[in-house]
Scaffold this motif. Structure first.
Motif, PDB file in Angstrom:
ATOM      1  N   ALA A  52       0.654  -1.634   0.336  1.00  0.00           N
ATOM      2  CA  ALA A  52      -0.075  -0.227  -0.636  1.00  0.00           C
ATOM      3  C   ALA A  52       1.328   1.447  -0.329  1.00  0.00           C
ATOM      4  O   ALA A  52       0.564   2.375  -0.760  1.00  0.00           O
ATOM      5  CB  ALA A  52      -0.785   0.284   1.020  1.00  0.00           C
ATOM      6  N   ALA A  53       2.084   0.654   0.672  1.00  0.00           N
ATOM      7  CA  ALA A  53       2.527   2.133   0.498  1.00  0.00           C
ATOM      8  C   ALA A  53       3.359   2.618  -0.623  1.00  0.00           C
ATOM      9  O   ALA A  53       3.158   3.851  -0.674  1.00  0.00           O
ATOM     10  CB  ALA A  53       4.004   1.793   2.126  1.00  0.00           C
ATOM     11  N   ALA A  90      10.931   7.895  -1.958  1.00  0.00           N
ATOM     12  CA  ALA A  90      11.927   7.900  -0.881  1.00  0.00           C
ATOM     13  C   ALA A  90      11.504   8.392   0.522  1.00  0.00           C
ATOM     14  O   ALA A  90      11.536   8.217   2.189  1.00  0.00           O
ATOM     15  CB  ALA A  90      12.732   8.841  -1.242  1.00  0.00           C
ATOM     16  N   LEU A  91       9.832   9.229   0.809  1.00  0.00           N
ATOM     17  CA  LEU A  91       9.171   9.631   1.688  1.00  0.00           C
ATOM     18  C   LEU A  91       8.760   8.203   2.227  1.00  0.00           C
ATOM     19  O   LEU A  91       8.626   7.726   3.473  1.00  0.00           O
ATOM     20  CB  LEU A  91       8.919  10.772   1.207  1.00  0.00           C
ATOM     21  N   VAL A  92       8.001   7.180   1.769  1.00  0.00           N
ATOM     22  CA  VAL A  92       7.333   6.077   1.927  1.00  0.00           C
ATOM     23  C   VAL A  92       7.894   5.463   2.561  1.00  0.00           C
ATOM     24  O   VAL A  92       8.297   4.154   4.200  1.00  0.00           O
ATOM     25  CB  VAL A  92       6.300   5.637   1.026  1.00  0.00           C
ATOM     26  N   GLY A 116       9.235   3.890   9.822  1.00  0.00           N
ATOM     27  CA  GLY A 116       8.798   4.433  11.609  1.00  0.00           C
ATOM     28  C   GLY A 116       7.825   3.503  12.018  1.00  0.00           C
ATOM     29  O   GLY A 116       8.039   2.796  13.585  1.00  0.00           O
ATOM     30  N   ILE A 117       7.263   3.021  10.987  1.00  0.00           N
ATOM     31  CA  ILE A 117       6.452   1.731  11.420  1.00  0.00           C
ATOM     32  C   ILE A 117       6.560   1.028  12.961  1.00  0.00           C
ATOM     33  O   ILE A 117       6.635   0.219  13.233  1.00  0.00           O
ATOM     34  CB  ILE A 117       5.479   1.342  10.481  1.00  0.00           C
TER      35      ILE A 117
END
Length: 404
Positions: free
Chosen positions: A238-239, A282-284, A290-291
């Motif tokens: 999904a990301a 890159a952001l995901v 972090g998750i």
């Protein structure tokens, strides 16, 4: 702010952003309960992808004149038939996964397919912004309901599925209210031209193949690895799919661009789509890392996302290439490429899922999509006519052929 709200791409990304927020909130569920949610929604989505006849692509390729003047009751019946067909297929896929709720999958497929019909009509009429605004608004309902469930300490997949279904019902009603008028007018007049069912079939066979490429990996994991593994894998997918999200609007614009200079505009669309995919990718990955640090049971999501990143970039290019092939009436080329990839996907995912788990399936997926995008780009270049230095006015150009 006005410019942001006036961009169809931004509205599409907003809708996906709301869906992404819902996905992030769903990690509040234990992995096995989240697996039920994911397996069910995936079964519904795959049922619609196969039973939906690729209405958005087909109607965009047909054009505004077809929808507003030539199509009628017969066409409308064909479009509405996507609803029950999608429901039956979603039920079957839910049974295959062994982790989904067949009834919830079928109801979800009914709602998604029902909302796709007016959305396809709106897009064909050029109302991209309106369609994606509505989708963004109704997509925001899911994270809001999930927040309520978290606040009430509800941690069962069945309860979250009910919230998801409520969102799908609301979206279907809203899109019919906004874009159903043209469909109602179709129901009041006869069809003036035979449906181009062969074109729809060729386009949709390719879409079926693409659907297996995109979703069969999750069903195979659910069947062979269980709910907790599909929960982690689906989070990474999904990301990564959010990173390639801008390519959807780019492909639709390419598909509907029949004016002179469309080839040059396609190159600009492709460049922007790739840049957006790399930046969002890159952001995901940062978000997945972090998750993994903050939650229990989702530590592998970052690694799976990293392996899937080439898939995201390849899909961003492939959507534009494939849309251009259909725009040029080369559906058969796009379909052939998709079928070959789908056969490889079903075999590859079925072999990788029981033996290599998450990372193996992710690797197979990335390789398949990269190869498919390379092949689609090569096919597009191979079909480009060589420019003539000086046209001969005595030679008459042949009439363009259309798939009818």
């Amino acid at each position: 702010m006005r410019k942001v709200l006036g961009s169809a791409t931004v509205m599409y990304l907003s809708a996906l952003g709301m869906s992404g927020a819902a996905i992030l909130l769903s990690i509040a569920l234990p992995p096995d309960e989240r697996g039920l949610l994911v397996a069910t929604t995936t079964s519904a989505s795959l049922g619609v992808a196969i039973g939906g006849f690729s209405l958005e692509s087909f109607l965009l390729a047909q054009g505004r004149g077809w929808l507003g003047e030539l199509s009628g009751r017969r066409s409308l019946l064909i479009y509405l038939a996507t609803v029950p067909i999608s429901a039956v297929l979603a039920w079957a896929f839910a049974l295959y996964s062994a982790e989904a709720s067949p009834l919830a999958a079928a109801i979800g497929a009914v709602c998604i397919a029902a909302s796709t019909v007016p959305a396809a009509a709106g897009l064909t009429l050029g109302e991209f912004l309106s369609v994606y605004r509505h989708r963004a608004v109704y997509a925001a309902a899911a994270p809001l309901l999930y927040v309520v469930l978290i606040a009430m300490s509800v941690r069962t997949g069945e309860s979250w599925l009910m919230a998801w279904l409520a969102c799908q019902v609301t979206m279907a009603v809203g899109l019919w209210a906004a874009h159903g008028a043209v469909l109602l007018r179709m129901g009041r007049r006869p069809s003036l031209h035979p449906e181009r069912l062969d074109r729809m079939a060729v386009t949709h066979v390719g879409a079926i193949a693409v659907a297996f490429n995109f979703r069969f990996d999750q069903l195979a994991l659910a069947r062979y690895q269980g709910a907790d593994q599909i929960a982690v894998y689906s989070l990474a997918v999904a990301a990564i799919e959010f990173a390639q999200s801008g390519a959807v609007v780019a492909a639709q614009r390419t598909l509907g661009d029949h004016e002179e200079g469309s080839a040059d505009r396609m190159r600009g669309v492709l460049r922007r789509s790739l840049l957006l995919a790399v930046g969002l990718g890159a952001l995901v990955l940062v978000g997945l890392a972090g998750i993994g640090l903050l939650t229990d049971g989702y530590e592998m999501a970052f690694l799976v996302g990293l392996v899937l990143l080439p898939r995201s970039i390849a899909v961003a290019a492939d959507k534009v290439f494939s849309a251009r092939l259909v725009n040029l009436h080369r559906e058969r080329t796009a379909t052939l490429l998709a079928i070959v990839t789908a056969v490889a996907a079903v075999v590859g995912y079925s072999l990788a899922a029981p033996r290599f788990g998450l990372v193996g399936v992710a690797a197979v997926s990335s390789v398949l999509f990269v190869l498919h995008s390379i092949a689609a780009g090569a096919a597009l270049r191979a079909g480009r006519p060589a420019p003539a230095s000086r046209p001969d006015p005595t030679v008459r150009e042949p009439e363009p052929t259309h798939v009818v």
